[in-house]
Design an enzyme around this catalytic site. Structure first.
Site, PDB file in Angstrom:
ATOM      1  N   CYS A 410      37.889  39.751  44.674  1.00 55.19           N
ATOM      2  CA  CYS A 410      38.710  40.069  43.503  1.00 55.19           C
ATOM      3  C   CYS A 410      38.989  38.852  42.637  1.00 55.19           C
ATOM      4  O   CYS A 410      39.026  38.955  41.402  1.00 55.19           O
ATOM      5  CB  CYS A 410      40.015  40.721  43.949  1.00 55.19           C
ATOM      6  SG  CYS A 410      41.047  39.689  45.019  1.00 55.19           S
ATOM      7  N   HIS A 454      45.615  40.308  46.247  1.00 51.91           N
ATOM      8  CA  HIS A 454      44.739  40.787  45.168  1.00 51.91           C
ATOM      9  C   HIS A 454      44.968  39.922  43.933  1.00 51.91           C
ATOM     10  O   HIS A 454      46.005  39.276  43.788  1.00 51.91           O
ATOM     11  CB  HIS A 454      45.058  42.248  44.865  1.00 51.91           C
ATOM     12  CG  HIS A 454      44.024  42.928  44.013  1.00 51.91           C
ATOM     13  ND1 HIS A 454      42.684  42.928  44.317  1.00 51.91           N
ATOM     14  CD2 HIS A 454      44.148  43.621  42.845  1.00 51.91           C
ATOM     15  CE1 HIS A 454      42.024  43.602  43.392  1.00 51.91           C
ATOM     16  NE2 HIS A 454      42.881  44.029  42.485  1.00 51.91           N
ATOM     17  N   ASP A 470      42.149  45.540  35.667  1.00 52.89           N
ATOM     18  CA  ASP A 470      41.689  45.137  36.998  1.00 52.89           C
ATOM     19  C   ASP A 470      40.171  45.270  37.048  1.00 52.89           C
ATOM     20  O   ASP A 470      39.645  46.369  37.291  1.00 52.89           O
ATOM     21  CB  ASP A 470      42.334  46.002  38.078  1.00 52.89           C
ATOM     22  CG  ASP A 470      42.125  45.434  39.473  1.00 52.89           C
ATOM     23  OD1 ASP A 470      41.268  44.538  39.617  1.00 52.89           O
ATOM     24  OD2 ASP A 470      42.800  45.888  40.409  1.00 52.89           O
TER      25      ASP A 470
END
Length: 657
Positions: A410, A454, A470
């Site tokens: 991520c 994250h 995202d």
């Protein structure tokens, strides 16, 4: 030495010392752990084989080398880690000079002190149980060292356990009633908690993917209102606005933003109330569901300039707080030109291919929203892979990722996306925190672990403010919907703790975590606020009443223990009715001048009394014979017992004349 410390007692002392030091051994440098083990084994062998103790110069040399070794390993000799290591090593070195009782007592009491240092590393319920066993064992050794000759271990352990059990009521009383103050009474060492894993104040490719291997708890969440779906559970943490070509960080760290830099919030949607129990992480941010209502913040907390919840002091102990958040919001709908330029800054002469791609989007599309969609479409349509094991990136890390490896976690996607947006003229920044969380079915709360760490991006759109984007969701949507387990492919493999998880293992882990959560909430979380709430039920809602209650109840507890000790020191009361009648007779005869001598038995005394009082001789001799039969021969009837009582009453009357 052997006169007051037999070989068996010494071996038990060494075993208890090993038990006390064992949890620290994995934390110590290898040389220090080996030195401790060697010293303990050598001391036991020396007593068995009667070796001579080392000379003074050798003991001093070893001590100085150990001191220098601690300094070389930690760069200091104070603080949590270095200080604890020095205490363990020097305490064990005391075994080299066991010559007198004083040396033995020093080692025993040092073991009590070492026990306290374990709480600097762990305060879990399992730690308390282990250390309680250690306290009983140390107390048993202390009892045995006070006697000449070895004692049975069962006896000393039982006595030690009784002594510890007797101290528990007073300990509980002090725990409940002693006035609590915010934070520790004294400052923790500067390196306390330094070994804890978690998010840091910067982000480099690989940082978050390394956290996924850890199942350590970051915080627990009790939702008061219905929880939002997993895809909306973004827990906001540190926000980064500065990029040096590889690492994202905060350009300026402000304790509290001035009014002109404070964020403007417009909250929308339904509020969500919840309570977080945050584990110590030695940073000033408090995690909150994106985005927290400023009116619901705990004491000494505020909204930082990037929208994250901040506190004045680092979180060095477990903290519980209640918040209200809105999953729909507008953050900084208006920004001045100076602040916008800050979110467009990029290092010069880095990642030229990515810069060229972003400028191409700007020239072809023009609109900020269209540029955002173009970047997401590239991640979605081209062969990018979501993986825990991305290849190493070079100097131009974004170019390497975007055009060469196309494999990342991520933080790779968030970093690259934010760089592309800035290069295309769209203000952007990186947000780190946690996403999702696992529901504990036993306690109906959510556990957010380090594996839920994250990173995502925020872009600023005119009229809408900061908008969450995202990019990981474009590559691995299952990461957002189902967590890390649903995002990684079978070929990729899950982290070790997830790969070996079975239904039974999850069942056990859920109950253990629930037990830990109760322990954290009721014991470790028993701070000033919880103490006031609990004691207010009994009318003890101020400092004066708490001190009075502590004094009164403490005095009562000590009085009860004092009476118990006093009762044990008094002669045992004998309730034998026959003996009671005989003592009654001897007291009455003593008033008449006939005192039973220590060397006289009952019959000898009765004969002497009968000679002195011939008019009562038959009664006295009859009483003596009845007493001897009932007391020593265990013969006689109830009628004889009544006869004994009647005769004693008659002689007693005689004693008054």
């Amino acid at each position: 030495m052997n006169e007051y410390l037999p070989l068996a007692t010494l071996w038990r002392l060494l075993a208890v010392l090993t038990l006390t030091l064992a949890p620290h051994l994995p934390r110590l440098p290898l040389w220090a752990a080996l030195l401790i083990v060697v010293l303990i084994v050598w001391r036991g062998a020396r007593a068995r084989l009667q070796w001579r103790l080392p000379p003074t110069w050798l003991k001093l040399t070893i001590a100085l080398l150990a001191f220098a070794g601690i300094y070389a390993s930690y760069g200091r000799v104070s603080g949590q880690t270095a200080g604890t290591a020095l205490l363990c090593v020097m305490g064990t070195l005391k075994l080299l000079e066991f010559r007198e009782r004083r040396d033995v007592m020093v080692v025993v009491f040092l073991m009590y002190f070492v026990l306290i240092t374990h709480f600097l590393y762990s305060q879990e319920i399992w730690t308390l149980a282990y250390l309680l066993v250690c306290v009983i064992a140390i107390t048993a050794v202390l009892i045995e060292c006070q006697h000449r000759g070895a004692m049975p271990p069962r006896q000393t352990l039982r006595t030690g356990g009784v002594m510890v059990a007797q101290a528990l009521p007073l300990m509980l009383l002090l725990f409940v009633l002693f006035p609590r103050i915010p934070g520790p009474i004294w400052g923790l060492p500067a390196d306390a908690g330094a070994a804890r894993s978690g998010l840091s104040d910067s982000m480099t490719p690989g940082d978050i993917s390394s956290l996924i291997e850890s199942n350590a708890v970051a915080f627990r969440v009790d939702f008061i209102d219905p929880p939002p779906p997993e895809a909306a559970r973004y827990w906001r943490g540190p926000v980064f606005d500065r990029f040096d070509g590889r690492t994202w960080s905060q350009a300026v760290t402000l304790l509290r933003p001035p009014p002109n830099l404070a964020p403007t919030l417009e909250l929308d949607a339904d509020p969500v109330r919840y309570q977080i129990t945050l584990e110590p992480q030695r940073h000033r941010w408090l995690f909150a569901l994106d985005l927290a209502d400023p009116d619901s913040l705990p004491d000494r907390a505020f909204i930082g300039r990037e929208g994250q919840v901040m506190t004045a002091r680092p979180v060095i102990e477990r903290r519980r707080y209640t918040l209200t958040s809105y999953t729909g919001f507008r953050l900084d709908a208006q920004l001045d030109a100076q602040r916008l330029r800050r979110y467009l800054q990029l290092p010069e002469r880095y990642n030229p291919r990515s810069v060229e791609l972003a400028r191409q989007w700007r020239a072809e599309l023009g609109d900020d929203r269209a540029i955002v969609q173009a970047a997401l479409r590239r991640f979605r349509e081209q062969p990018y892979v979501y993986t825990l094991r991305p290849p190493t990136l070079g100097r131009d890390s974004v170019d390497d990722f975007m055009f060469e490896t196309r494999r990342g976690f991520c933080e790779h996607y968030a970093s690259s996306f934010t760089f592309l947006m800035r290069a295309a003229g769209v203000p952007a920044r990186v947000v780190t925190g946690y996403q999702g969380g696992t529901r504990n079915e036993i306690g109906d709360y959510y556990v957010v672990s380090q594996s839920d760490a994250h990173a995502w991006s925020e872009v600023w759109l005119a009229g809408h403010g900061w908008t969450r984007v995202d990019p990981t969701a474009a590559v691995a949507p299952d990461r957002i919907e189902r967590g890390i387990e649903g995002a990684l492919s079978a070929e990729e493999g899950l982290p070790g703790y997830l790969a070996t998880r079975t239904r039974l293992k999850y069942y056990i882990e859920a109950r253990i975590d629930w037990l830990n959560a109760q322990w954290n909430g009721l014991v470790l979380g028993y701070g000033p606020e919880l103490q006031r709430q609990f004691l207010s039920r009994f009318g003890l809602d101020d400092l004066r009443s708490m001190i009075l209650a502590l004094t009164f109840i403490g005095s009562a507890v000590m009085a009860v223990f004092g009476l118990m000790v006093l009762r044990q020191s008094l002669p045992a009361r004998n309730d034998d009715p026959v003996l009671r009648q005989w003592r009654r007779l001897t007291r009455k005869l003593a008033r008449a001048g006939l005192q039973q001598q220590p060397h006289e038995g009952p019959m000898d005394f009765a004969r002497r009394a009968a000679e002195a009082r011939p008019e009562q001789a038959a009664a006295i001799l009859r009483i003596a014979r009845l007493y001897v039969n009932r007391r020593y021969i265990s013969t006689g009837t109830d009628q004889q017992a009544r006869e004994l009582q009647e005769l004693t009453r008659e002689v007693s009357a005689f004693g008054h004349r």
